[in-house]
Design a protein around this motif. Structure first.
Motif, short mmCIF file in Angstrom:
data_model
loop_
_atom_site.label_atom_id
_atom_site.label_comp_id
_atom_site.label_asym_id
_atom_site.label_seq_id
_atom_site.Cartn_x
_atom_site.Cartn_y
_atom_site.Cartn_z
N LYS A 7 35.32 16.73 40.14
CA LYS A 7 35.15 18.02 41.05
C LYS A 7 36.20 19.35 40.88
CE LYS A 7 34.53 19.01 45.89
NZ LYS A 7 34.72 18.23 47.35
N LYS A 8 35.64 20.30 40.81
CA LYS A 8 36.44 21.51 40.50
C LYS A 8 37.54 21.77 41.71
CE LYS A 8 35.34 25.08 38.62
NZ LYS A 8 34.49 26.46 38.07
N ASP A 9 38.73 22.25 41.56
CA ASP A 9 39.40 22.87 42.38
C ASP A 9 38.94 23.62 43.46
OD1 ASP A 9 41.44 20.48 41.80
OD2 ASP A 9 42.51 22.16 40.36
N LYS A 10 39.40 23.48 44.59
CA LYS A 10 39.13 24.72 45.54
C LYS A 10 40.37 24.85 46.34
CE LYS A 10 35.90 26.26 49.01
NZ LYS A 10 34.48 25.87 49.86
N VAL A 11 40.69 25.99 46.41
CA VAL A 11 42.14 26.36 47.09
C VAL A 11 41.98 27.16 48.53
CG1 VAL A 11 44.51 27.53 46.89
CG2 VAL A 11 43.09 26.50 44.56
N ASN A 12 42.60 26.52 49.31
CA ASN A 12 42.52 27.23 50.85
C ASN A 12 43.93 27.88 51.11
OD1 ASN A 12 41.71 27.81 53.44
ND2 ASN A 12 42.46 25.95 54.32
N VAL A 23 48.52 40.59 52.34
CA VAL A 23 47.99 41.40 51.24
C VAL A 23 48.53 40.40 50.03
CG1 VAL A 23 48.72 43.26 49.73
CG2 VAL A 23 48.21 43.67 51.89
N ASP A 24 49.71 39.68 49.99
CA ASP A 24 50.15 38.75 49.28
C ASP A 24 49.21 37.55 48.89
OD1 ASP A 24 52.54 40.16 48.72
OD2 ASP A 24 53.56 39.06 50.09
N SER A 25 48.71 37.20 49.99
CA SER A 25 47.60 36.23 49.85
C SER A 25 46.27 36.64 49.09
CB SER A 25 47.17 35.52 51.11
OG SER A 25 48.38 34.83 51.73
N GLU A 26 46.00 37.97 49.42
CA GLU A 26 44.79 38.31 48.98
C GLU A 26 45.07 38.53 47.33
OE1 GLU A 26 43.14 40.99 52.81
OE2 GLU A 26 44.15 41.89 51.28
N VAL A 27 46.26 39.15 46.95
CA VAL A 27 46.43 39.24 45.44
C VAL A 27 46.29 37.97 44.78
CG1 VAL A 27 48.18 39.90 43.98
CG2 VAL A 27 47.79 41.45 45.86
N PHE A 28 46.94 36.95 45.34
CA PHE A 28 47.11 35.50 44.80
C PHE A 28 45.69 35.03 44.58
CE2 PHE A 28 47.41 30.82 45.93
CZ PHE A 28 47.62 30.38 44.65
N SER A 29 44.70 35.27 45.58
CA SER A 29 43.29 35.04 45.77
C SER A 29 42.55 35.68 44.53
CB SER A 29 42.59 35.24 47.08
OG SER A 29 41.41 34.55 47.16
N GLY A 30 42.83 36.92 44.46
CA GLY A 30 42.13 37.63 43.18
C GLY A 30 42.77 36.92 41.93
N ALA A 34 40.12 35.36 38.98
CA ALA A 34 39.97 35.87 38.01
C ALA A 34 40.16 34.61 36.94
CB ALA A 34 41.21 36.86 37.66
N ASN A 35 40.75 33.59 37.09
CA ASN A 35 40.83 32.64 36.32
C ASN A 35 39.79 31.41 36.56
OD1 ASN A 35 43.70 32.37 34.54
ND2 ASN A 35 44.27 33.53 36.42
N GLY A 36 38.91 31.60 37.26
CA GLY A 36 37.82 30.82 37.32
C GLY A 36 38.08 29.77 38.42
N ILE A 37 39.00 30.01 39.35
CA ILE A 37 39.42 29.00 40.40
C ILE A 37 38.94 29.51 41.69
CG2 ILE A 37 41.43 27.75 41.47
CD1 ILE A 37 42.87 28.19 38.65
N GLU A 38 38.27 28.76 42.40
CA GLU A 38 37.62 28.98 43.69
C GLU A 38 38.89 28.97 44.69
OE1 GLU A 38 34.19 27.95 46.71
OE2 GLU A 38 34.34 26.61 45.06
N SER A 39 38.58 30.10 45.50
CA SER A 39 39.75 30.01 46.69
C SER A 39 38.87 30.52 47.70
CB SER A 39 41.08 31.05 46.33
OG SER A 39 40.48 32.29 46.15
N VAL A 40 39.76 30.18 49.02
CA VAL A 40 39.10 30.80 50.35
C VAL A 40 40.26 31.21 51.10
CG1 VAL A 40 36.91 29.65 50.34
CG2 VAL A 40 38.92 28.16 50.95
N HIS A 41 40.06 31.87 52.33
CA HIS A 41 41.23 31.93 53.33
C HIS A 41 40.83 31.60 54.53
CE1 HIS A 41 42.97 35.59 50.72
NE2 HIS A 41 41.83 35.78 50.66
N PHE A 122 48.38 26.06 38.48
CA PHE A 122 46.84 25.76 38.34
C PHE A 122 46.59 25.99 37.00
CE2 PHE A 122 48.06 27.28 42.40
CZ PHE A 122 47.41 26.54 43.52
N ASN A 123 47.69 25.72 35.95
CA ASN A 123 47.18 25.83 34.68
C ASN A 123 46.59 27.28 34.24
OD1 ASN A 123 48.48 23.33 33.92
ND2 ASN A 123 46.83 22.36 34.71
N ALA A 124 46.93 28.07 35.02
CA ALA A 124 46.19 29.62 35.03
C ALA A 124 47.34 30.48 34.61
CB ALA A 124 45.71 29.84 36.23
#
Length: 436
Positions: A7-12, A23-30, A34-41, A122-124
């Motif tokens: 299963k692929k990683d999903k980051v909350n 804003v810092d969290s939004e930048v991190f999520s971006g 961009a590295n193909g890792i799913e993220s949610v807030h 995240f090896n990203a």
């Protein structure tokens, strides 16, 4: 035999504290995206396997909330519902060594400026070319825009320079480019944030350049509202008011934390300003931008604060009739210069003083709201709840200020602007009806 699938990683991402953290969290999520890792807030589905807690370390209550949130996530990890728990932000920056020993179940701790290191977990790759690109945690019609990082002030109560470092401005070109990207994402309103907006530009342009930045931002097509947060009163650059008055899309709104008004408290807080200076500045602000909404933040319970100081604050509010007021009770923070003072006012007394002061402001707020009844205001539709729409005027920022409650049989798209006539006024909110 059936092949096993990984299963692929999903980051909350859980964000605590101020809009700068968001804003810092939004930048991190971006960066993750961009590295193909799913993220949610703030994911409520609990279908993620990794959590990043972006902490606040500003005052005792915020620190307690951050620690409790970390412990909740660690419990989920213990029960097998999470694979990893990472912690970043101000609390981690300030107390990392202590926290590592107290909560060893956290997989890694990061400071406020360690996004590239965090990406390695995240090896990203941290992609510098993506600076300014974000995945919004806010509704898509508004966003916070950070124009600088850190603070050079030495206010005696404040630990933020310990966690965020010295003031570093973004260039005008960087800020404008980010604003354009936000507009392309559907943003109609941006709230400019920094630890101190009015210091902007001194480090890179050798002059206060907020007025120049505002001119460039107000020229961005599609940007309907620009709002100013956290303007320091000492050496306030009055020229920004002229730009505000001249440009229709800069809200007649100014968030200027004063912290106190009695001279002995202002001196003890190292605010570099007097009561006389403040009253003259407020008069100047109102003269240059008639009808401007002024928001402030106050602190009560600072070491040495007397009953006379509290009365000074109450009298000041009655005299100046500020539109919006928030209040904190003093928090005794290690490594600040005020930490050497005796924190001799009980928590209960601090809360009582805060309540007393806010009761004065509550009356003022009601009276000011009553003056709006029958008048028409342009509002932005924020959301729909329980069959009613919640909106804001240009005099109201997100979450901290008044809302306008609208009942409408006609659908009002979220993020649209409509004209509303105010029909009822309450202490902190209004009711209105849409007019053609």
């Amino acid at each position: 035999m059936k092949a096993r699938t990984l299963k692929k990683d999903k980051v909350n991402i859980i964000t605590l504290g101020c809009s700068k953290n968001m804003v810092d969290s939004e930048v991190f999520s971006g960066q993750l995206q961009a590295n193909g890792i799913e993220s949610v807030h703030e994911n409520r589905k609990l279908d993620h396997n990794i959590v990043v807690v972006n902490t606040c370390g500003f005052i005792d209550k915020a620190k307690e909330e951050s620690v409790n949130t970390i412990l909740q996530q660690v419990d989920l990890k213990r029960s097998g519902k999470l694979d990893k728990v990472y912690v970043t932000g101000c609390l981690s920056e300030r107390y990392r060594n202590d926290l590592m020993n107290e909560i060893p179940e956290v997989d890694a701790w990061f400071g406020t400026m360690e996004l590239p290191l965090m990406m390695k977990q995240f090896n990203a790759d941290y992609r510098a070319e993506l600076i300014g690109e974000r995945m919004l945690a806010t509704p898509k019609h508004y966003a916070y825009l950070k124009i600088s990082e850190g603070c050079n002030r030495t206010c005696s109560f404040c630990a933020i320079p310990l966690m965020r470092g010295q003031h570093v401005s973004k260039t005008i070109e960087e800020v404008v480019a980010e604003a354009k990207r936000l507009v392309n994402m559907g943003v109609r309103e941006i709230m400019l944030i920094a630890q101190e907006l009015t210091y902007y530009g001194l480090d890179i342009y050798k002059k206060r350049a907020l007025s120049e930045l505002l001119k460039h931002l107000s020229d961005v097509p599609g940007l309907t509202w620009i709002r100013l947060h956290y303007a320091y009163p000492h050496k306030f650059p009055l020229e920004i008011l002229d730009v505000m008055r001249e440009r229709d899309n800069i809200c007649n709104y100014l968030d200027m934390p004063l912290q106190h008004i009695s001279d002995n408290m202002l001196t003890a807080m190292k605010r570099q300003i007097t009561r006389k200076d403040i009253t003259e500045l407020l008069a100047n602000v109102r003269d240059r931008v008639p009808g401007i909404c002024i928001r402030t933040t106050l602190i009560t319970g600072f070491p040495g604060e007397t009953r006379d100081d509290v009365e000074d604050l109450k009298n000041f509010l009655e005299e100046e009739r500020l539109d919006r007021v928030g209040i904190f009770t003093y928090s005794h923070e290690e490594n600040t210069s005020a930490y050497g003072l005796v924190d001799n006012i009980s928590a209960e007394e601090k809360e009582e003083r805060a309540q007393e002061i806010m009761e004065v402001q509550q009356e003022i707020s009601l009276e000011k709201n009553q003056e709006k009844v029958g008048k028409v205001f342009k509002v932005i539709i924020d959301k729909k709840e329980a069959g009613r729409y919640l909106a804001r005027t240009e005099f109201d920022s997100v979450e901290v200020d008044n809302e306008v409650v609208i009942e409408s049989k006609k659908a009002l798209p979220i993020g649209d602007f409509v004209n509303v006539r105010i029909t009822k006024a309450f202490d902190y909110d209004l009711e209105g009806e849409v007019v053609a």
